[in-house]
Design an enzyme around this catalytic site. Sequence first.
Site, mmCIF file in Angstrom:
data_model
loop_
_atom_site.group_PDB
_atom_site.id
_atom_site.type_symbol
_atom_site.label_atom_id
_atom_site.label_comp_id
_atom_site.label_asym_id
_atom_site.label_seq_id
_atom_site.Cartn_x
_atom_site.Cartn_y
_atom_site.Cartn_z
ATOM 1 N N LYS A 157 0.770 -1.076 0.018
ATOM 2 C CA LYS A 157 0.002 0.149 0.204
ATOM 3 C C LYS A 157 0.875 1.317 -0.056
ATOM 4 C CE LYS A 157 -4.046 -1.626 2.620
ATOM 5 N NZ LYS A 157 -5.039 -1.645 1.741
ATOM 6 N N ASP A 214 -7.522 -3.369 10.627
ATOM 7 C CA ASP A 214 -8.058 -4.391 9.712
ATOM 8 C C ASP A 214 -8.739 -5.675 10.218
ATOM 9 O OD1 ASP A 214 -8.845 -4.572 7.045
ATOM 10 O OD2 ASP A 214 -6.954 -5.497 6.206
ATOM 11 N N GLU A 239 -6.314 -9.326 0.219
ATOM 12 C CA GLU A 239 -6.436 -10.371 1.252
ATOM 13 C C GLU A 239 -7.512 -10.943 2.074
ATOM 14 O OE1 GLU A 239 -5.701 -7.636 2.144
ATOM 15 O OE2 GLU A 239 -6.443 -7.604 4.116
ATOM 16 N N ARG A 263 -10.581 -11.324 1.408
ATOM 17 C CA ARG A 263 -11.609 -11.975 0.717
ATOM 18 C C ARG A 263 -10.974 -13.494 0.866
ATOM 19 N NH1 ARG A 263 -11.697 -8.374 -4.497
ATOM 20 N NH2 ARG A 263 -11.324 -6.819 -2.656
HETATM 21 N N1 BES Z 1 -8.037 -3.740 4.349
HETATM 22 C C1 BES Z 1 -8.131 -3.048 2.998
HETATM 23 C C2 BES Z 1 -9.709 -2.475 2.659
HETATM 24 C C3 BES Z 1 -9.836 -0.940 3.467
HETATM 25 C C4 BES Z 1 -9.510 0.259 3.045
HETATM 26 C C5 BES Z 1 -10.263 -1.128 4.900
HETATM 27 C C6 BES Z 1 -9.586 1.195 3.655
HETATM 28 C C7 BES Z 1 -10.620 -0.209 5.601
HETATM 29 C C8 BES Z 1 -10.210 1.296 5.237
HETATM 30 C C9 BES Z 1 -8.343 -4.158 2.078
HETATM 31 O O1 BES Z 1 -7.458 -5.385 2.209
HETATM 32 C C10 BES Z 1 -7.835 -3.762 0.716
HETATM 33 O O2 BES Z 1 -6.622 -3.393 0.614
HETATM 34 N N2 BES Z 1 -8.470 -3.765 -0.255
HETATM 35 C C11 BES Z 1 -7.958 -3.305 -1.639
HETATM 36 C C12 BES Z 1 -8.693 -4.129 -2.713
HETATM 37 C C13 BES Z 1 -8.001 -3.979 -4.171
HETATM 38 C C14 BES Z 1 -6.528 -4.262 -3.987
HETATM 39 C C15 BES Z 1 -9.010 -4.764 -5.186
HETATM 40 C C16 BES Z 1 -8.963 -1.847 -1.789
HETATM 41 O O3 BES Z 1 -9.908 -1.569 -1.293
HETATM 42 O O4 BES Z 1 -8.162 -1.033 -2.471
HETATM 43 ZN ZN ZN Z 2 -5.689 -5.311 1.683
HETATM 44 ZN ZN ZN Z 3 -7.333 -5.751 4.549
#
Ligand code: BES
Ligand code: ZN
Ligand code: ZN
Length: 463
Positions: free
Chosen positions: A241, A252, A313, A315
């Site tokens: 990220k 998370d 991750e 899902r």
């Molecule tokens: N834990 C994150 C989602 C998240 C973002 C939770 C902001 C709370 C606040 C999740 O694991 C994630 O990183 N999702 C990605 C998915 C993408 C790579 C398809 C996302 O939302 O960008």
């Molecule tokens: Zn993630």
């Molecule tokens: Zn996550």
Amino acid sequence: MATNMKISVAGRIKDESFAKVSFKGKNEEGCVIVEGKNRTLEIKLPEKINWRQATLIPRQIVFFAKKNGIKKLALDWTAVKDLKLGEESAVAEIFAVNFEMANYEFVAYKETPKEGWKFIEEILIIADGKAEIEKSIKRGQLIGKEINSCRDISNTPSGEMTPEVLAKNAQDAAKGTGIKVSVLREGDMKKMKMEAVLAVGKGSRQKPRFIVMEYNGEKKGKPVVLIGKGVTFDSGGISIKPADGMPEMIMDMSGGASVIHTVALAAKLGIKKRVIGLIPAVENMPSGESYRPGDIIRSMSGKTIEVENTDAEGRIILADANTYAEKYEPELVVNVATLTGAAVVALGERASAFFTKDDKLKDLISEEGEKSGEYVWQLPLWDEYEAEIKGRNADVCNTRNRANSRYGGSILGAMFIYQFSKNFPSWVHIDIAPRMTATQDEFLSAGATGTPIRLLIRLLEKY
Ligand code: BES
Ligand code: ZN
Ligand code: ZN
């Protein structure tokens, strides 16, 4: 930190150390402090009040009292009844829940100030016929305290809140309730072919755990299985990220924490149902051991998962958790996860997204969301979306298989989990990413909100 606030009901105000609460001016939000023999907190209210706004009234009372160094409050119940918010017992419960939630702050890592913390010590509710509302207040306090314990878990930094410590927290939450807690370790998971959970956990030195909580509020009957995402830190893994916002990813595991404390609360409230809580707990980290973009994982179900992005991750671990849930032959499965940033883009920070193919369940969740003050909004799960997560070399892909767009990210996350939920008579996925942290105007301390415990408890009671 959980506080030791006393909420009691009495016929009259005890002494001058209590500040009185009154309601004024039905148009502006805010508060005026009137100095006098008994200081008075004049809370200003909006014109029309729905259930969610009703939750803000007790929070405002605590918020302004704390801000002004007031530690004891007296609340005339007839003034509350005059607001005509709803049935007396329901209002009493909502007030108690939200008094507790507003009195919470995460101070575990801060030095205590010389004058001490400004927590409220006592709230006196001035009412006749007290037995009626006393019961509701007790119940509300129990719910509020459990929510605050959940917030403690979420707010605790990931260096401390590892999968192992999360499992320990589940055991602690269950103490004295009769809930059976078992914790699967890596070897157990290998035997069960939980390769999806293991893959996501591979990059971290903190080894994964799979937490199982079993509450049998009745002997027979099919259980409700609650499954919470327990990613104790989400760096994104190899698909790392950006630095901005990454510290928030200590939360998370908020879905997992909410499941732990919902199961505990179901037992404490004596809900007559079988309730199972499952929490796959992993840390998503980049290292030489990590799972990679392009890897293919054979999940516990037998379905193969193509990893397009290691940051999707949640899902992946839920896939195995949902397969594990099949052994309980549940009547209903609820997934709770901080699953996608896209849910926040779609709905803003005020409502969680939910997905289900069961229209009756949809109505129940919408209604109980409204009544609990936890806003939820349904997003679609039409079959057409399924095409977008088909794998190239595997059965399914963990993000869009045409990597050039981010359209409908929240729906695709749900669609992915749905691939592992088709054997359940009823299933819902709640993406709580939008409600993971508090907004500035909801009179809660910054950080975790403890969502969606209030909704889940109502769901368990009504389903
Ligand atoms: N834990 C994150 C989602 C998240 C973002 C939770 C902001 C709370 C606040 C999740 O694991 C994630 O990183 N999702 C990605 C998915 C993408 C790579 C398809 C996302 O939302 O960008
Ligand atoms: Zn993630
Ligand atoms: Zn996550």
